[in-house]
Design a protein around this motif. Sequence first.
Motif, PDB file in Angstrom:
ATOM      1  N   TRP A  27       0.934  -1.142   0.090  1.00  0.00           N
ATOM      2  CA  TRP A  27       0.113  -0.118  -0.020  1.00  0.00           C
ATOM      3  C   TRP A  27       0.939   1.363   0.062  1.00  0.00           C
ATOM      4  O   TRP A  27       0.371   2.429  -0.246  1.00  0.00           O
ATOM      5  CB  TRP A  27      -0.773   0.071   1.294  1.00  0.00           C
ATOM      6  CG  TRP A  27      -0.008   0.049   2.517  1.00  0.00           C
ATOM      7  CD1 TRP A  27       0.002  -1.277   3.208  1.00  0.00           C
ATOM      8  CD2 TRP A  27       0.326   1.039   3.245  1.00  0.00           C
ATOM      9  NE1 TRP A  27       0.787  -0.910   4.276  1.00  0.00           N
ATOM     10  CE2 TRP A  27       1.037   0.512   4.438  1.00  0.00           C
ATOM     11  CE3 TRP A  27       0.216   2.372   3.043  1.00  0.00           C
ATOM     12  CZ2 TRP A  27       1.608   1.202   5.327  1.00  0.00           C
ATOM     13  CZ3 TRP A  27       1.134   2.991   4.176  1.00  0.00           C
ATOM     14  CH2 TRP A  27       1.645   2.602   5.199  1.00  0.00           C
ATOM     15  N   LEU A  28       2.080   1.279   0.298  1.00  0.00           N
ATOM     16  CA  LEU A  28       2.898   2.226   0.494  1.00  0.00           C
ATOM     17  C   LEU A  28       3.295   3.275  -0.821  1.00  0.00           C
ATOM     18  O   LEU A  28       2.675   4.387  -0.708  1.00  0.00           O
ATOM     19  CB  LEU A  28       4.325   2.030   0.909  1.00  0.00           C
ATOM     20  CG  LEU A  28       5.186   2.830   1.332  1.00  0.00           C
ATOM     21  CD1 LEU A  28       4.769   3.727   2.652  1.00  0.00           C
ATOM     22  CD2 LEU A  28       6.742   2.725   1.491  1.00  0.00           C
ATOM     23  N   VAL A  29       3.402   2.371  -1.949  1.00  0.00           N
ATOM     24  CA  VAL A  29       3.667   3.592  -3.169  1.00  0.00           C
ATOM     25  C   VAL A  29       2.350   4.121  -3.374  1.00  0.00           C
ATOM     26  O   VAL A  29       2.502   5.344  -3.827  1.00  0.00           O
ATOM     27  CB  VAL A  29       4.456   2.680  -4.121  1.00  0.00           C
ATOM     28  CG1 VAL A  29       4.577   3.326  -5.513  1.00  0.00           C
ATOM     29  CG2 VAL A  29       5.736   2.039  -3.684  1.00  0.00           C
ATOM     30  N   PRO A  30       1.368   3.368  -3.661  1.00  0.00           N
ATOM     31  CA  PRO A  30       0.157   4.058  -4.254  1.00  0.00           C
ATOM     32  C   PRO A  30      -0.308   5.193  -3.194  1.00  0.00           C
ATOM     33  O   PRO A  30      -0.805   6.030  -3.765  1.00  0.00           O
ATOM     34  CB  PRO A  30      -0.925   2.843  -4.366  1.00  0.00           C
ATOM     35  CG  PRO A  30      -0.199   1.858  -4.443  1.00  0.00           C
ATOM     36  CD  PRO A  30       1.074   1.943  -3.474  1.00  0.00           C
ATOM     37  N   THR A  31      -0.157   4.868  -1.887  1.00  0.00           N
ATOM     38  CA  THR A  31      -0.502   6.083  -0.817  1.00  0.00           C
ATOM     39  C   THR A  31       0.289   7.175  -1.061  1.00  0.00           C
ATOM     40  O   THR A  31      -0.328   8.404  -1.432  1.00  0.00           O
ATOM     41  CB  THR A  31      -0.438   5.273   0.321  1.00  0.00           C
ATOM     42  OG1 THR A  31      -1.247   4.392   0.370  1.00  0.00           O
ATOM     43  CG2 THR A  31      -0.999   6.654   1.332  1.00  0.00           C
ATOM     44  N   MET A  32       1.623   7.111  -1.314  1.00  0.00           N
ATOM     45  CA  MET A  32       2.583   8.018  -1.588  1.00  0.00           C
ATOM     46  C   MET A  32       2.256   8.892  -2.920  1.00  0.00           C
ATOM     47  O   MET A  32       2.304  10.002  -2.577  1.00  0.00           O
ATOM     48  CB  MET A  32       4.141   7.303  -1.456  1.00  0.00           C
ATOM     49  CG  MET A  32       5.330   8.334  -1.771  1.00  0.00           C
ATOM     50  SD  MET A  32       6.757   7.394  -2.054  1.00  0.00           S
ATOM     51  CE  MET A  32       6.359   6.466  -3.260  1.00  0.00           C
ATOM     52  N   VAL A  33       2.221   8.206  -3.658  1.00  0.00           N
ATOM     53  CA  VAL A  33       2.089   8.856  -5.175  1.00  0.00           C
ATOM     54  C   VAL A  33       0.547   9.630  -5.111  1.00  0.00           C
ATOM     55  O   VAL A  33       0.313  10.740  -5.411  1.00  0.00           O
ATOM     56  CB  VAL A  33       2.100   7.911  -6.238  1.00  0.00           C
ATOM     57  CG1 VAL A  33       1.712   8.683  -7.491  1.00  0.00           C
ATOM     58  CG2 VAL A  33       3.536   7.458  -6.431  1.00  0.00           C
ATOM     59  N   GLY A  34      -0.312   8.992  -4.342  1.00  0.00           N
ATOM     60  CA  GLY A  34      -1.644   9.606  -4.414  1.00  0.00           C
ATOM     61  C   GLY A  34      -1.762  10.689  -3.424  1.00  0.00           C
ATOM     62  O   GLY A  34      -2.378  11.867  -3.842  1.00  0.00           O
TER      63      GLY A  34
END
Length: 85
Positions: A27-34
């Motif tokens: 979940w880290l990368v999608p949350t970060m970019v989001g």
Amino acid sequence: MAKSKVRKKAVYTPPQKSQAPQVSPRWLVPTMVGLWLVGLAWIATFYVTASTGTNVPFMSDLGNWNLGIGFTAIILGVILSTRWR
């Protein structure tokens, strides 16, 4: 002639790796970019609506606090990026 001293310490050997490489959660990368995109979109929307005089019900009431909301989302994305492995 003087005799040189013998070295008392052993030659340095680096410690062996004791841990397996850590993997970041899915979940880290999608949350970060989001968060980056939401923050950028929030600031851009604020500037566009403020320059054209458009009245957006919730956003117009906040005034310049919109910049704080947008930059907070961007900063949270940067903080999450330090956890990425």
